[in-house]
Design a protein around this motif. Sequence first.
Motif, PDB file in Angstrom:
ATOM      1  N   THR A  14       0.866  -1.287  -0.101  1.00  0.00           N
ATOM      2  CA  THR A  14       0.070  -0.135  -0.141  1.00  0.00           C
ATOM      3  C   THR A  14       0.729   1.205   0.009  1.00  0.00           C
ATOM      4  OG1 THR A  14      -0.096  -0.192   2.310  1.00  0.00           O
ATOM      5  CG2 THR A  14      -1.880  -1.054   1.120  1.00  0.00           C
ATOM      6  N   ALA A 135      -2.880  10.223  -4.626  1.00  0.00           N
ATOM      7  CA  ALA A 135      -2.307   8.851  -4.300  1.00  0.00           C
ATOM      8  C   ALA A 135      -1.148   8.908  -3.455  1.00  0.00           C
ATOM      9  CB  ALA A 135      -2.082   8.264  -5.564  1.00  0.00           C
ATOM     10  N   LEU A 136      -0.980   8.104  -2.480  1.00  0.00           N
ATOM     11  CA  LEU A 136       0.242   7.781  -1.651  1.00  0.00           C
ATOM     12  C   LEU A 136       0.509   8.851  -0.759  1.00  0.00           C
ATOM     13  CD1 LEU A 136       3.011   6.598  -4.021  1.00  0.00           C
ATOM     14  CD2 LEU A 136       1.737   5.271  -2.296  1.00  0.00           C
ATOM     15  N   PHE A 158       1.900   7.489 -10.045  1.00  0.00           N
ATOM     16  CA  PHE A 158       1.330   7.956  -8.895  1.00  0.00           C
ATOM     17  C   PHE A 158       1.088   9.394  -8.516  1.00  0.00           C
ATOM     18  CE2 PHE A 158       2.616   3.833  -8.074  1.00  0.00           C
ATOM     19  CZ  PHE A 158       1.513   3.145  -7.323  1.00  0.00           C
ATOM     20  N   LEU A 162      -6.661   9.882  -6.227  1.00  0.00           N
ATOM     21  CA  LEU A 162      -6.866   8.411  -5.485  1.00  0.00           C
ATOM     22  C   LEU A 162      -7.670   7.745  -6.229  1.00  0.00           C
ATOM     23  CD1 LEU A 162      -7.240   9.446  -1.696  1.00  0.00           C
ATOM     24  CD2 LEU A 162      -5.849   7.594  -2.558  1.00  0.00           C
ATOM     25  N   THR A 165      -8.434   1.599  -6.026  1.00  0.00           N
ATOM     26  CA  THR A 165      -7.586   0.257  -5.486  1.00  0.00           C
ATOM     27  C   THR A 165      -6.601   1.098  -4.507  1.00  0.00           C
ATOM     28  OG1 THR A 165      -6.327   1.046  -7.618  1.00  0.00           O
ATOM     29  CG2 THR A 165      -7.869  -0.870  -7.481  1.00  0.00           C
ATOM     30  N   ASP A 166      -6.492   2.257  -4.256  1.00  0.00           N
ATOM     31  CA  ASP A 166      -5.628   3.035  -3.517  1.00  0.00           C
ATOM     32  C   ASP A 166      -6.079   2.945  -1.987  1.00  0.00           C
ATOM     33  OD1 ASP A 166      -3.615   3.670  -5.369  1.00  0.00           O
ATOM     34  OD2 ASP A 166      -5.060   5.622  -5.923  1.00  0.00           O
ATOM     35  N   LYS A 167      -7.361   2.527  -1.823  1.00  0.00           N
ATOM     36  CA  LYS A 167      -8.142   2.536  -0.491  1.00  0.00           C
ATOM     37  C   LYS A 167      -8.107   1.287   0.011  1.00  0.00           C
ATOM     38  CE  LYS A 167     -10.926   6.050  -2.179  1.00  0.00           C
ATOM     39  NZ  LYS A 167     -12.487   6.570  -2.721  1.00  0.00           N
ATOM     40  N   GLY A 183      -0.074   1.872   5.170  1.00  0.00           N
ATOM     41  CA  GLY A 183      -0.667   2.594   3.953  1.00  0.00           C
ATOM     42  C   GLY A 183      -1.283   3.912   4.466  1.00  0.00           C
ATOM     43  N   ARG A 186      -7.967   6.508   4.581  1.00  0.00           N
ATOM     44  CA  ARG A 186      -8.777   7.887   4.524  1.00  0.00           C
ATOM     45  C   ARG A 186      -9.263   8.482   5.724  1.00  0.00           C
ATOM     46  NH1 ARG A 186     -13.275   5.188   1.196  1.00  0.00           N
ATOM     47  NH2 ARG A 186     -12.744   3.329   2.549  1.00  0.00           N
TER      48      ARG A 186
END
Length: 214
Positions: A14, A135-136, A158, A162, A165-167, A183, A186
Amino acid sequence: MDLSLSRVHFPVTTLGPGRRLGIWFQGCSIRCPGCISADTWGPGQRRLSTAQLLDQITPWLDVADGITISGGEPFDQFDALIRLLQGLRRLSQVDILVYSGYSLEHLDDQLRQANGLIDALISDPYDEALSQTMALRGSDNQRLNLLTPLGRARLGDFERLLMTTDKALDLMFDETGSVWMAGIPRRGDLLRLRDLLQDQGHQLQISAHASRRR
């Protein structure tokens, strides 16, 4: 060269592309309010040499797709960080992503010394008052800095919003039975998890909540 280490885990999925080796430094002088890793702020008691750490993680390096270094604040132990990065470069050709709460401008001298050793850097302090759409990153003021051709090739995708699949979060267990998460959660995820576990009779202590009381 000794360093203060929080933990090491493989695989982490993640914090960058692929199955990554995650290394968390212990100790942080920045201490952003709301940080989910407030347990890594103090100096800690687990000290070891960079040579010992490299020896321990070598079997994972053979199968890792990348390396992510976080904390705590890695640049607070800069001499040990440089020594570790040099060793990682000798042992592996995968990309190295480093998280720091310092701004890119603040790290100008350090990054010159680490030229070619860090492929990508997430910089700037976490700000819980800002949106979280990239993202990230934990907050949108944080920047993804692509420092090498390998970093651009592996992490350039990246630089985006977001996606579903990033969550996701990785769950890790240590030898004491403690559960850790890796990770970028949120906003509200950990509170929802706490409430869910409490409804089932379990207790969850979240370091981000403790950080607000310090």
